[in-house]
Design a protein around this motif. Structure first.
Motif, PDB file in Angstrom:
ATOM      1  N   ARG A  15      84.815 -25.295  62.525  1.00 34.03           N
ATOM      2  CA  ARG A  15      83.719 -26.099  63.069  1.00 34.03           C
ATOM      3  C   ARG A  15      82.397 -25.325  63.018  1.00 34.03           C
ATOM      4  O   ARG A  15      81.605 -25.486  62.118  1.00 34.03           O
ATOM      5  CB  ARG A  15      84.042 -26.557  64.501  1.00 34.03           C
ATOM      6  N   ASP A  16      82.202 -24.433  63.961  1.00 28.77           N
ATOM      7  CA  ASP A  16      80.858 -23.874  64.090  1.00 28.77           C
ATOM      8  C   ASP A  16      80.450 -22.991  62.924  1.00 28.77           C
ATOM      9  O   ASP A  16      79.280 -22.955  62.546  1.00 28.77           O
ATOM     10  CB  ASP A  16      80.739 -23.106  65.411  1.00 28.77           C
ATOM     11  N   LYS A 177      77.842 -20.387  76.545  1.00 27.53           N
ATOM     12  CA  LYS A 177      77.539 -20.774  75.162  1.00 27.53           C
ATOM     13  C   LYS A 177      76.167 -20.221  74.818  1.00 27.53           C
ATOM     14  O   LYS A 177      75.151 -20.707  75.315  1.00 27.53           O
ATOM     15  CB  LYS A 177      77.548 -22.304  75.098  1.00 27.53           C
ATOM     16  N   HIS A 206      80.825 -17.646  73.818  1.00 32.21           N
ATOM     17  CA  HIS A 206      80.530 -18.057  72.446  1.00 32.21           C
ATOM     18  C   HIS A 206      79.125 -17.543  72.128  1.00 32.21           C
ATOM     19  O   HIS A 206      78.154 -18.034  72.689  1.00 32.21           O
ATOM     20  CB  HIS A 206      80.577 -19.592  72.391  1.00 32.21           C
ATOM     21  N   HIS A 208      76.232 -16.427  69.090  1.00 31.87           N
ATOM     22  CA  HIS A 208      75.834 -16.402  67.682  1.00 31.87           C
ATOM     23  C   HIS A 208      75.266 -15.031  67.325  1.00 31.87           C
ATOM     24  O   HIS A 208      74.695 -14.349  68.172  1.00 31.87           O
ATOM     25  CB  HIS A 208      74.850 -17.529  67.382  1.00 31.87           C
ATOM     26  N   HIS A 242      78.895 -16.063  63.662  1.00 36.19           N
ATOM     27  CA  HIS A 242      79.495 -15.389  64.825  1.00 36.19           C
ATOM     28  C   HIS A 242      80.033 -14.014  64.470  1.00 36.19           C
ATOM     29  O   HIS A 242      80.137 -13.658  63.301  1.00 36.19           O
ATOM     30  CB  HIS A 242      80.640 -16.257  65.356  1.00 36.19           C
TER      31      HIS A 242
HETATM   32 CO    CO Z   1      77.736 -22.332  68.289  1.00 40.08          CO
END
Ligand code: CO
Length: 584
Positions: A15-16, A177, A206, A208, A242
């Motif tokens: 997904r991300d 997040k 989570h 980045h 990530h």
């Molecule tokens: Co994200």
């Protein structure tokens, strides 16, 4: 680090990672070969579904998003599937009534989603409440979310208060997040320490990698007692994405917080994604290392690639830096809202309009007006009052939970869907899945349903291209290899001489005696409001342009009569394309 406790890992490649790195373009069949291997690793969960996936499937790929999660789930029986859910916005850009939220969560659970990470772009807990209750009701894992941002009003105490509120709603876990990579390692240590002191539910994180801090932030958060961390397979990691899964496993190996995951088993997965990533290279952003400008602009990774692609579509990639610099100003005017879908898009598009039109807020999108009106919920700080006055005039500002103003309406959406497909003669089942596609994306969803069997309607699949020389490439189509030459005018010839991509020139329009109003942005004509021959006041809306996923009203600059309207709903226009003529 006193007690020994394994850290759980959520792998985000499905997904991300491709959302952030490749504008959400991965097709299901390019993931399929890695699913069994991913299932064997022992991840706490694999993130595989979310709003941008749903959107990309129906808008570009011509793939059924429900089928995708169903297939992934059946290929990975041992691993919980995780989705990202925008609270009361579900996967769309507006608030849905409580019964639609309930139906959506039920349907997602049935199709294979186990873990629901629920967030709200404004961090207004009232907007997460119904989604969390719905997940609990279907016995899914309900994870509430802090969408991390920094501003004068965002303190550790504020985050702890929000987290307690989320725990009180019955959430099974909490996620921090950090969509733009703004969480600094030592702040993370403090934040997670405080959360572990004051909360009973597990804490996930989570981050980045865009600012280069994510690995260190992960390690400090784990030292503070973090329970679960999100990572992405190495060949699809870093820059806009990530921390690499393998890196984190290695760092923690031999400590009392090790992951228990086998590094060697990850190698074929990394190799698979390294290979398929090449195919999608046209969707890659330009970032190669770290973008320190984000520390000021706060733009999340996924949004940066989208913004670049959207500015390219507007023929304005040279204005990228100006747009990035405009974003903090717009964000402050809108009450320091976090930048995450849909607020990242709302702030990003308004910033683009401010820069491309050469005048700040001369055009304000409908979504910014809604935000100023309180339709998205409470902003973290007050909005700019002058802008609010200009945007919504004297209409009342909403202070209740926005969804309280919506009556239950799944049935009316369903009835409307059945009507519309009958009217347009579209063969489609009025299944809950299809009704929800229509509910999330009324225009694009319907186009998707109408064109399911028409692959030409959607973006064509990227070709596997090998560069031979500067202008010559090897292209593979259906297992046939073609050598192609790129000519100076950017058209392409295949070796048999046929032209496959001719550069079209814009049609020229003869204007009469009036002023021709041009498109401020490229996009699609959403609706025409005025018609030819109609008298209009200055500032009255003539048509609505959907550009960069936002609605922009195109207004008459002065009183007059509408002459020729050069466009109709559904037309795609380039920036500067003539829209309509107005005669005084
Ligand atoms: Co994200």
């Amino acid at each position: 680090m006193t007690e020994s406790k394994k850290i759980g890992v959520t792998e985000v490649v499905l997904r991300d990672a491709h959302q952030s790195l490749l504008a959400t373009r991965f097709r299901y069949h390019d993931m399929e070969a890695a699913l069994k291997d991913l299932d064997d690793i022992g991840f706490w969960s694999v993130e595989s579904w979310g709003g941008a996936i749903f959107d990309s499937c129906i808008r570009y790929l011509g793939e059924d998003p429900w089928e995708r999660i169903k297939k992934i789930k059946s290929m990975m029986p041992n691993t919980p599937q995780q989705m990202l859910l925008r609270g009361q916005n579900l996967l769309g850009y507006k608030h849905y009534s409580d019964d639609v939220v309930k139906k959506f969560v039920e349907c997602s659970k049935e199709n294979g989603v186990d873990v629901f990470r629920v967030f709200d772009a404004l961090n207004d807990p009232r907007n997460m409440h119904q989604a969390i209750q719905s997940v609990i009701a279907v016995e899914g894992h309900a994870q509430g979310t802090i969408s991390y941002t920094t501003s004068p009003v965002h303190t550790i105490d504020l985050w702890v208060g929000l987290a307690k509120n989320i725990q009180d709603m019955g959430a099974h876990s909490l996620a921090i997040k950090d969509m733009a990579g703004l969480l600094k390692p030592y702040v993370a240590f403090e934040l997670v320490s405080r959360l572990k002191e004051e909360l009973e539910i597990p804490i996930h994180m989570h981050c980045h990698a865009t600012t280069g801090m994510s690995v260190a932030t992960g390690v400090k958060a784990i030292e503070a007692g973090l329970d679960n961390v999100d990572t992405s397979i190495s060949s699809m990691s870093m820059t806009y994405g990530h921390t690499p899964t393998e890196t984190l496993i290695s760092i923690l190996g031999g400590t009392n917080r090790e992951t228990g995951l086998d590094l060697e088993k990850l190698t074929p997965i990394a190799e698979h994604f390294q290979k398929v990533r090449k195919k999608y290279k046209n969707f890659e952003g330009s970032l190669r290392g770290v973008d320190a400008r984000i520390l000021a602009s706060q733009v999340p990774g996924g949004m940066l690639t989208n913004l670049e692609n959207q500015l390219k579509a507007q023929d304005s990639i040279d204005r990228f830096d100006e747009v990035i610099n405009e974003i903090p100003k717009v964000r402050e005017d809108l009450g320091y809202i976090p930048l995450v879908t849909p607020t990242s898009q709302i702030v990003g598009t308004q910033s683009v309009i401010n820069i491309l039109s050469g005048s700040r807020y001369s055009t304000v999108t409908n979504e910014v007006k809604s935000l100023l009106k309180g339709e998205y919920g409470a902003t973290p700080a007050s909005v700019n009052k002058d802008l609010q006055q200009e945007g919504i005039g004297d209409s009342a500002v909403i202070t209740c939970r926005p969804a309280d103003l919506l009556s239950d309406d799944f049935q009316s959406i369903e009835a409307e869907f059945i009507n519309v497909i009958a009217e347009k003669n579209i063969t489609a089942e009025p299944s809950i899945e299809n009704v929800l596609i229509y509910a999330m994306f009324p225009e694009i969803g319907l186009n998707y349903i109408e064109n399911i069997d028409n692959p030409d309607y959607f973006e064509s699949e990227p070709l596997e291209i090998t560069e031979l020389t500067d202008s010559s490439y090897l292209v593979v189509v259906d297992d046939h290899e073609y050598s192609v030459t790129l000519r100076a005018d950017y058209s392409v010839t295949i070796n048999d001489g046929s032209l496959i991509n001719e550069v079209a020139s814009a049609p020229s329009i003869q204007s009469g005696t009036g002023i021709v109003i041009e498109a401020p942005l490229g996009g699609n004509i959403f609706r025409t409001i005025a018609s030819e021959g109609e008298s209009v006041e200055a500032d009255s809306t003539v048509l609505i342009l959907e550009a960069m996923k936002m609605e922009t009203e195109i207004k008459a600059p002065s009183p007059g009569v509408i002459g020729t309207i050069f466009v109709k709903p559904g037309d795609t226009v380039k920036p500067g394309a003539p829209l309509f003529e107005i005669k005084s």
